[in-house]
Design an enzyme around this catalytic site. Structure first.
Site, PDB file in Angstrom:
ATOM      1  CD  GLU A 149      -8.164   1.312   7.709  1.00 16.68           C
ATOM      2  OE1 GLU A 149      -8.067   0.337   8.474  1.00 16.68           O
ATOM      3  OE2 GLU A 149      -7.588   2.393   7.925  1.00 16.68           O
ATOM      4  CG  ASP A 162      -8.171  -0.589  11.743  1.00 16.83           C
ATOM      5  OD1 ASP A 162      -7.237  -1.368  11.411  1.00 16.83           O
ATOM      6  OD2 ASP A 162      -8.545   0.359  11.030  1.00 16.83           O
ATOM      7  CG  HIS A 171      -5.231  -1.756   8.765  1.00 13.99           C
ATOM      8  ND1 HIS A 171      -5.301  -0.420   9.100  1.00 13.99           N
ATOM      9  CD2 HIS A 171      -3.932  -2.090   8.943  1.00 13.99           C
ATOM     10  CE1 HIS A 171      -4.116   0.016   9.448  1.00 13.99           C
ATOM     11  NE2 HIS A 171      -3.267  -0.979   9.362  1.00 13.99           N
ATOM     12  CG  ASP A 181      -0.256  -0.325   2.518  1.00 19.57           C
ATOM     13  OD1 ASP A 181       0.987  -0.327   2.548  1.00 19.57           O
ATOM     14  OD2 ASP A 181      -0.957  -0.571   3.508  1.00 19.57           O
TER      15      ASP A 181
HETATM   16  P1  PGA Z   1       2.633  -0.980  12.565  1.00 20.28           P
HETATM   17  O1  PGA Z   1       1.515  -0.999  11.463  1.00 20.28           O
HETATM   18  O2  PGA Z   1       3.575  -2.054  12.201  1.00 20.28           O
HETATM   19  O3  PGA Z   1       3.284   0.384  12.461  1.00 20.28           O
HETATM   20  O4  PGA Z   1       1.977  -1.217  13.877  1.00 20.28           O
HETATM   21  C1  PGA Z   1       0.946  -2.217  11.123  1.00 20.28           C
HETATM   22  C2  PGA Z   1      -0.083  -2.023  10.040  1.00 20.28           C
HETATM   23  O5  PGA Z   1      -0.715  -0.956  10.013  1.00 20.28           O
HETATM   24  O6  PGA Z   1      -0.265  -2.944   9.235  1.00 20.28           O
END
Ligand code: PGA
Length: 252
Positions: A153, A146, A148, A77
């Site tokens: 999302e 959350d 994702h 992404d």
């Molecule tokens: P993070 O993000 O590794 O910074 O916790 C994980 C994600 O959003 O997939």
């Protein structure tokens, strides 16, 4: 390390008390495939979680154990829009944490272009590139608090193609630590959809810390639901979860 069986679920779940051990084990999944297949198709993630894994890949590349000359990488992404050179763009993150430290040819890097004039057209272009691969050999994943994966999302249904997404308040708040203020976090992104993630021959999801515990439980233990996008991995044919004790604290 403790291997955990979750009733009725196929994922391999490994829980570690030691972070170094966790990341060595996850990195070994990439390293062993790359040694066996020098033209590996490697799916990559951003965020804090994969950084120690990338450090190991850099170290093994420097030691001559792995060679990226024929590897192609596909990132999950990218924020949209964001300038390529913005220190918070995911392409810049990847250069800083991996690409500039290994012998990966620039033309083998694939990531949504956040400077493209039309996000929907760019999503279609990226999806075509992903489709051409027939599925990456191994996909590295983190998980949002959350639930994702990539920037898929929570939603009413799983979304399969690459698409433009509006980030949730939770994601914006989680990611604000990289920016001067929450207002500066981009509100949109382009993300690989569930189709390309599910086409990966192997997925490895890494989660550490208490703030991931609920998402990990929703993904692994509860019934699969697009309210927790990572739960789609319950239907993946070959997925490993590498968890620390905090992230695994609600699965028992
Ligand atoms: P993070 O993000 O590794 O910074 O916790 C994980 C994600 O959003 O997939």
């Amino acid at each position: 390390m403790k291997k955990v069986n979750i009733k009725g679920k196929a994922a391999n779940v490994y829980v570690y008390s030691d972070h170094n051990e966790l990341y060595r084990a996850a990195a070994d999944q990439v390293i062993s495939r790359l040694v066996a297949k020098p033209d590996l198709l490697l799916g990559l993630a951003t965020g804090s979680t994969p950084v120690p894994l990338y450090d190991i890949l850099v170290e093994k590349n420097k030691e001559g154990i792995i060679d990226f000359a024929n590897v192609n990488t596909y990132n999950l992404d990218e924020y949209y829009p964001i300038a390529r050179k913005d220190p918070n763009s995911f392409v810049q993150f990847m250069h800083d944490n991996l690409f500039d430290k290994i012998n990966l040819p620039a033309e083998n890097i694939h990531i949504p272009n956040a400077e493209a004039p039309d996000a929907d057209a760019e999503a279609i272009r990226y999806e075509r590139e992903l489709e051409k691969t027939g599925g990456v050999d191994i996909q590295v994943l983190g998980i949002g608090s959350d639930g994702h994966i990539g920037f898929n999302e929570p939603c009413d249904s799983y979304i399969y193609p690459t698409h433009q997404v509006t980030l949730t308040k939770e994601t914006i708040s989680d990611n604000s630590r990289f920016f001067d203020s929450e207002d500066e976090v981009p509100k949109h992104a382009i993300t690989m959809g569930m189709g390309a993630i599910m086409r990966a021959k192997k997925c490895i999801l890494i989660a550490t810390g208490k703030n991931k515990a609920q998402a990990v439980k929703n993904a692994l233990v509860d019934d699969a639901s697009p309210n927790c996008p990572a739960s789609i991995l319950q239907f993946h044919r070959d997925v490993d979860f590498y968890l620390d004790e905090d992230a695994a604290s609600l699965i028992f």
